[in-house]
Motif scaffolding. Structure first.
Motif, PDB file in Angstrom:
ATOM      1  N   GLU A 593      12.915  20.132  91.684  1.00 49.54           N
ATOM      2  CA  GLU A 593      12.391  20.553  90.387  1.00 49.54           C
ATOM      3  C   GLU A 593      13.004  19.686  89.288  1.00 49.54           C
ATOM      4  O   GLU A 593      14.189  19.356  89.337  1.00 49.54           O
ATOM      5  CB  GLU A 593      12.772  22.024  90.163  1.00 49.54           C
ATOM      6  N   ASN A 594      12.163  19.308  88.329  1.00 48.11           N
ATOM      7  CA  ASN A 594      12.556  18.503  87.163  1.00 48.11           C
ATOM      8  C   ASN A 594      12.873  17.040  87.495  1.00 48.11           C
ATOM      9  O   ASN A 594      13.230  16.282  86.625  1.00 48.11           O
ATOM     10  CB  ASN A 594      13.767  19.094  86.422  1.00 48.11           C
ATOM     11  N   THR A 674      16.833  23.975  92.595  1.00 41.86           N
ATOM     12  CA  THR A 674      18.186  23.512  92.929  1.00 41.86           C
ATOM     13  C   THR A 674      18.922  24.460  93.867  1.00 41.86           C
ATOM     14  O   THR A 674      19.679  24.012  94.712  1.00 41.86           O
ATOM     15  CB  THR A 674      19.024  23.290  91.644  1.00 41.86           C
TER      16      THR A 674
END
Ligand SMILES: *[C@@H]1O[C@H](CO)[C@@H](O)[C@H](O)[C@H]1NC(C)=O
Ligand SMILES: *[C@@H]1O[C@H](CO)[C@@H](O)[C@H](O)[C@H]1NC(C)=O
Ligand SMILES: *[C@@H]1O[C@H](CO)[C@@H](O)[C@H](O)[C@H]1NC(C)=O
Ligand SMILES: *[C@@H]1O[C@H](CO)[C@@H](O)[C@H](O)[C@H]1NC(C)=O
Length: 779
Positions: A593-594, A674
């Protein structure tokens, strides 16, 4: 189902594709459909090479003997005989260096001992049933001899006769100059330079029972610093007395023909039975005529762009031996504008020009004009024969004919190409054309001329010209671009064997051999075979293979003219055959993610335009991904800048070519948050991650630009391949449980350790992404 789905998507997305893809498609028509590097050619077993001897070079003079199955090659100080089956497997060589005393003389004359004072073979011609005639520069002292090759292949002879003849008027002195030669009925016709200084250029006939004969000396109207490229015998009628020799060359334009310095491409003619004049033009040609060959394209400013530097000529035979098609390769003279072109000429047009007005001028300060006066009879350029001339030998020609011939060697009108324009033009390329051979190929929908064009950077272009509507509107289809030499070098010799279905190539550094077709590389589906538009290949129901017109198998699918797989392949029962499932790649990727990720998709065909579809879950609709904020389409794939949980799903890479679409890649992307990352990294070792995904996990998106990102991806990929072995070794040394298997997979167990290690390194180094780049390899 797959087939209908394709159709539906095709129909639904046509408007989108048209608007977005038409420009791309246009620019893509000029790129080769397939591009193969030297390495790829070798690895796919499609190239056999002879890398040259350390004490030789300049493999420029070829003589093909299909009956004996040999290719004889003349080079520096050697003559080679290669097997046509496999040049690297079976060859013999005969050293033929210049004698030490000749080399010394050459050096004293101020020539470069290593580059010029050797025996560069320039002439290789069949002499009789058992012997070839061979000539070389002999360290600026041309020499000729006979090469025994035997009558039959079994004879297995390859021997140079010790007796050496003077090679003046046959081979040039200077190795940089060429000879265009042809041996017919024991006589050698050669266009070459006949002096040490390289100033006396002429067309000679030597050997045989007649006195040697040549072009008029020191007359720039006849020849003006020419470079000879080809000699051919073409019959004029059914009576051999009318046989003509045609020479192809380029030379400086005649004085007054052009403002400033210019090169013109020429075709010259001679009668085979010319014996020279009686009182004037004694032992000189009395039937020599030349005409300019034009190959040009109209410019936007009204000024034509001329391709004048004739490089090579290939005669394609037709049913009528009197009318071969002349294929000629040209480049531009301009230093600024680099371009190449192929033009096609008909012998009818050539003959019409030679029967037209002679170029004439009254004196050095006059213009060249078409000669308007009375032309003496028999018309100069006509061969002594019963058919046209009504005289027996050129020695009987009236004086006024010989005098006229002497002062009017050039025709006023040029020869224009068929359709008045080139069939191929290439500009703004980092290469130029050097050589051409053409093969006539029988296909399902007609006969095609397939051109193999050599370049000055060691590549071969395979091109087929396809009539769009009529013969007057040809579409050039660039099938393949292949690198055939280990380093960029000009291709200087090219021969094609129809019997072997192989092409042989010469350059300064060696000899290469490649097949005319490699149908299997086009793919494992009917559609892919059809899209290739290669007249040599057809879909036979099971694979893409060589097409033979004789085989009465109705299942053969081929469409050279349109390359339309929908009409050719749609009735096939097996959906996979159409949609190309056989070549569909299916993989799973993970992203954090991100962070950003890159989905790599470059279809084999460089003509294809790609676009992406996304499907969140099996029940959802497929949506086309637009180039919006988050997504960046590149030639190599799709970049997702910042991954969000909602980006998880299936990504389909679609390749559209010639109106036909196929799925080439299916990626299941899983976006991990994460917290889940740690779990994942400690999962069972048989769960694998792609090495590259691992790298994208490590690299959080602190990158400034997309370009930078992509560049790094590619750089890494390349370096990674190189260092793979190295990496394995290092990891073994460090006793980490990291395994790299041949498919770039890594065990997650190993990754975990690595991941931790990298995280530690990353502390305090956040800004130094480039440093980090190296981390996975150098720890
Ligand atoms: C040609 O011969 C070489 C040397 O014997 C061999 O390595 C190669 O595989 C052969 N290639 C083909 C296409 O037969
Ligand atoms: C060149 O080297 C080859 C061996 O590689 C040898 O057979 C040949 O005689 C040499 N040629 C000359 C001209 O010395
Ligand atoms: C071919 O020419 C060579 C060289 O002149 C000669 O030695 C040989 O006998 C000739 N062979 C035939 C079959 O005429
Ligand atoms: C991802 O970015 C968003 C917005 O910048 C932020 O709210 C979120 O906490 C980030 N998630 C992670 C896992 O870093």
């Amino acid at each position: 189902m797959g087939f209908f789905w394709n159709i539906i998507v095709l129909l639904c997305s046509v408007p989108v594709l048209r608007t977005q893809g038409s420009n791309v498609q246009q620019t893509k028509n000029n790129v080769p459909r397939l591009k193969l590097s030297y390495k790829e050619m070798l690895e796919s077993n499609n190239l056999v090479t002879f890398e040259g001897l350390s004490n030789s070079s300049s493999y420029h003079t070829f003589l093909m003997d299909e009956e004996k199955g040999r290719l004889v090659v003349g080079a520096k100080d050697h003559v080679f005989s290669f097997s046509l089956v496999n040049i690297s497997h079976d060859f013999t060589q005969i050293p033929w260096p210049a004698s030490p005393s000749r080399r010394d003389e050459c050096k004293w004359a101020g020539k470069d001992l290593s580059r010029e004072c050797s025996n560069f073979i320039k002439v290789l011609q069949p002499f009789n049933q058992t012997h070839l005639y061979v000539c070389g520069t002999g360290a600026f002292h041309p020499v000729c001899s006979y090469l025994e090759v035997g009558k039959k292949p079994e004879d297995n002879v390859f021997r140079l006769e010790p007796h050496v003849e003077n090679g003046r008027g046959k081979s040039p002195y200077d190795p940089r100059l060429l000879t265009a030669s042809m041996l017919i009925d024991g006589e050698l016709y050669a266009g070459t330079s006949a002096d040490f200084m390289g100033r006396d250029f002429a067309i000679f006939r030597t050997l045989g029972k007649h006195h040697p004969i040549r072009t008029e000396q020191h007359d720039s109207r006849w020849l003006n610093d020419p470079r000879f490229l080809g000699v051919h015998l073409i019959p004029e009628s059914d009576n051999p007395e009318d046989d003509k020799i045609y020479l192809f060359f380029r030379e400086s334009a005649m004085d007054g023909e052009h403002v400033g310095k210019a090169t013109h491409a020429r075709i010259g003619q001679l009668c085979k039975n010319d014996l020279g004049g009686h009182r004037s033009l004694v032992n000189k040609w009395t039937t020599f005529l030349k005409a300019r060959l034009i190959c040009s394209v109209p410019g936007s400013n009204g000024i034509d762009t001329h391709f004048d530097e004739l490089q090579d000529v290939f005669l394609m035979s037709t049913k009528d031996p009197k009318s071969p098609i002349v294929y000629a390769v040209f480049t531009t003279s301009s230093n600024i504008f680099k371009g190449s072109a192929v033009c096609m000429y008909s012998m009818t047009d050539v003959r019409r020009v030679f029967l037209g007005p002679y170029a004439h001028r009254d004196g050095p300060n006059y213009q060249w004009v078409p000669f308007q006066g009375r032309v003496p009879y028999p018309r100069p350029g006509t061969c002594p024969s019963k058919t046209f001339g009504g005289f027996d030998t050129t020695k009987d020609l009236p004086d006024e004919v010989v005098t006229f011939a002497r002062s009017h060697p050039a025709m006023f009108n040029p020869v224009y190409p068929i359709n008045n324009r080139p069939i191929i033009v290439k500009t703004d390329k980092d290469y130029q054309f050097t050589q051409i051979v053409v093969d006539k190929v029988e296909a399902e929908d007609g006969q095609y001329d397939v051109m193999f064009i050599g370049t000055d950077i060691g590549t071969i272009l395979k091109v087929v010209s396809v009539p769009r509507g009529s013969w007057h509107d040809l579409e050039e289809v660039l099938l393949e671009e292949m690198t055939v030499f280990r380093e960029p070098t000009a291709i200087t010799a090219m021969e094609l064997s129809t019997k072997q279905q192989q092409l042989y190539l010469g350059s300064n550094i060696g000899v290469s051999q490649m097949p005319l077709h490699r149908c299997e590389v086009y793919g494992k589906a009917c559609a892919e075979c059809c899209l290739a538009r290669d007249p040599y290949c057809a879909w036979d129901g099971a694979e893409c293979s060589r097409y033979f017109p004789m085989a009465k198998r109705r299942t053969r699918r081929q469409d050279i003219r349109n390359g339309d797989p929908l009409t050719q392949c749609s009735d096939l029962q097996h959906q996979d055959e159409l949609s190309g499932q056989a070549t569909l790649q299916d993989k799973t990727l993970y992203g954090v993610e991100n962070s950003s990720t890159f989905l790599e998709c470059s279809p084999k065909s460089q003509r294809a335009v790609t676009y992406w579809q996304f499907q969140r879950s099996a029940d959802d609709h497929k949506q086309e991904i637009q180039s919006e904020d988050g997504f960046v389409h590149t030639e190599q794939g799709l970049l997702i800048r910042t991954l969000a949980k909602k980006d998880s799903g299936v990504y389909l890479c679609q390749a559209v070519e010639h109106g036909f679409m196929q799925t080439v890649l299916k990626v299941t992307l899983e976006v991990i948050d994460t917290e889940r990352l740690d779990d994942l990294l400690h999962q069972s070792p048989n769960q694998r991650l792609w090495y590259r995904d691992f790298l994208s996990l490590v690299n959080h998106p602190t990158l400034n630009s997309v370009d930078e990102f992509c560049e790094q991806i590619w750089k890494r990929e390349r370096k990674h391949r190189k260092q793979k072995a190295h990496l394995v070794q290092q990891q073994q040394q460090q006793q980490q449980k990291v395994v790299v298997n041949p498919h770039n997979h890594m065990h997650v167990a190993g990754l975990a350790a690595k991941w931790k290690h990298l995280q530690e390194r990353q502390k305090g180094r956040n800004r130094r992404t480039h440093e980090l780049e190296r981390a996975p390899r150098s720890v």
